[in-house]
Scaffold this motif. Sequence first.
Motif, short mmCIF file in Angstrom:
data_model
loop_
_atom_site.label_atom_id
_atom_site.label_comp_id
_atom_site.label_asym_id
_atom_site.label_seq_id
_atom_site.Cartn_x
_atom_site.Cartn_y
_atom_site.Cartn_z
N VAL A 151 0.85 -1.20 0.00
CA VAL A 151 0.00 0.00 0.00
C VAL A 151 0.87 1.24 0.00
CG1 VAL A 151 -1.80 1.27 1.23
CG2 VAL A 151 -1.82 -1.23 1.23
N ASP A 152 0.57 2.16 -0.91
CA ASP A 152 1.26 3.45 -0.94
C ASP A 152 0.79 4.29 0.24
OD1 ASP A 152 1.98 6.18 -1.47
OD2 ASP A 152 2.34 5.61 -3.55
N GLU A 157 -2.99 3.62 -2.64
CA GLU A 157 -3.11 2.71 -3.78
C GLU A 157 -2.38 1.40 -3.47
OE1 GLU A 157 -1.95 2.54 -8.55
OE2 GLU A 157 -1.47 4.30 -7.32
N ALA A 158 -3.02 0.29 -3.82
CA ALA A 158 -2.45 -1.04 -3.56
C ALA A 158 -1.76 -1.56 -4.82
CB ALA A 158 -3.53 -2.02 -3.11
N THR A 159 -0.53 -2.04 -4.67
CA THR A 159 0.25 -2.60 -5.77
C THR A 159 0.47 -4.08 -5.53
OG1 THR A 159 1.40 -0.49 -6.07
CG2 THR A 159 2.41 -2.45 -7.07
N PHE A 275 3.86 -1.27 3.66
CA PHE A 275 4.10 -0.04 2.90
C PHE A 275 5.37 -0.10 2.05
CE2 PHE A 275 1.70 1.05 6.75
CZ PHE A 275 0.55 1.58 6.16
N SER A 276 6.05 -1.22 2.08
CA SER A 276 7.24 -1.38 1.24
C SER A 276 7.47 -2.86 0.99
CB SER A 276 8.48 -0.76 1.89
OG SER A 276 8.87 -1.51 3.03
#
Length: 512
Positions: A151-152, A157-159, A275-276
Amino acid sequence: MTHYREILRLRSMNLSQMNIAASCGASKKTVNKVLKAAGEHGISWPLADTMTDAALEEMLFPKAPKVSSTKQMPDFDYIRKELLRNGVNKKLLWTEYLETCRQSGGEPLMYSQFCYYIQQDEQRRRATMHISRKPGEQIEVDWAGDPAYIVDPDTGEATEAHIFVGVLSYSQYPYVEAFISEQQVPWITAHIHMFEYFGGVSKILVPDNCKTAVIRNGDWNDPQVNAVYHEMAEHYNCAIVPARVRAPKDKPNAEGTVGVISTWIVAALRDEQFFSLGELNSAIRQKLYDFSRKPFQKKDGTRYDIYMDEEFPVLTPLPQTRYELAEWKQATVQFNYHISVDSMYYSVPHEYIKRKVDVRVTASTIEVFYKQARIASHRRLYGRKGQYSTVTAHMPEDHQKYLEWNGDRFRRWSAQIGPNTAIVVNAILTSQRVEQQSYRSCMGLLKLTDKYSSARLENACTLALRYTASPSYKNVKDILAAGRDKTLADNKKEDAEPNPYALTRGLDYYRR
């Protein structure tokens, strides 16, 4: 073409002929034939880089005999597909087969033999067997179907993060890592990390049929291992045996572990936010630690116990250096005997102009290969686009001579002819805004000694300097062509001879 080098390399690793055949895309009969011929000729791995597949074929099979068959066998793939169609039976197909044999001049099978061979082919296709794996024999690798998410923190936004899974077949000891994509770099990086996690390398890698592992070239029955993937396997001294298309039984441990991993790792982390990529992989590593030490349900011990006790001791040790990721490209040698790689230009021997070559690109070097033989190597260029890396030996002979042209060389050459020639050459060199523009004129002037003599050129330069302080090549050439330099030579000769009618007493006599 048969991969003779790869067959000999894999044989040196004591792989079975079946695994060698699967890795090289050849039949067991071909593998056996190559190994037998290599033994008769005393050829074994390692081989010199110059010993290409073409050279090996000439040595091993200089005159390959043609194999003739007395009976023309039917196309079993075609027959199997046609029998699935309504109204088609073996009798009809046999009739068509007879017509095909008549047109080709082959000897056909009788109907009973025709049906027998079809039955044998069907039985072979239905046959299955359990294969007992040996410790350290193979690793099955695949991408998990269900992704994780990153998640950014700013946009929310989810990647998607794709999950790589590698499993030691014997102990079922797994390795799991998340990557942003399933491209070439993550694929190779995952293997490097996996080998380091296991602390060794198995003899065989069994990948899926993804493009980063296998190149199809339009033929699903003849897989070609990706060049970068094969190079990585060669660095770690292991063989690649791709699984068959839509054949999950070829890698059951990876397929089974993917489902288990999706439950015990990916699904177990479903309520956590990351987040990373580093945070996600850190959590995966902790779940992986717990999962590998979880007891089996139907047998004693854990994956980790079997791995440490039986599999880790027999794994091939890691090489001293980690594999440096390389990218392979194709390029065409231009008329200036250079290839273009990322808008930089690298020279190759001029004999390969307009040839297609393979280029191996790493972070530090550029290597150029033609038919598996390396023909050039350069340090990779960075910075401003359009830079050239040129090796003098790659240039044609006349181009090499041009490189030797410079002002100092012309000045030294002209000084050996005479002082006035040196003055004229220096004047020509300084007549242009860029010195290199005058090199052809200097070369033309000094080469006049081939048609005339050095003495005549010196005299011509002397005459030219009487008319102008900056004579040109054309001025000197016209003087020589008209022969006016000979007049100056005659005058010098007359001045050098004593005159018998001249005053002999001198001015001092009359001064007294």
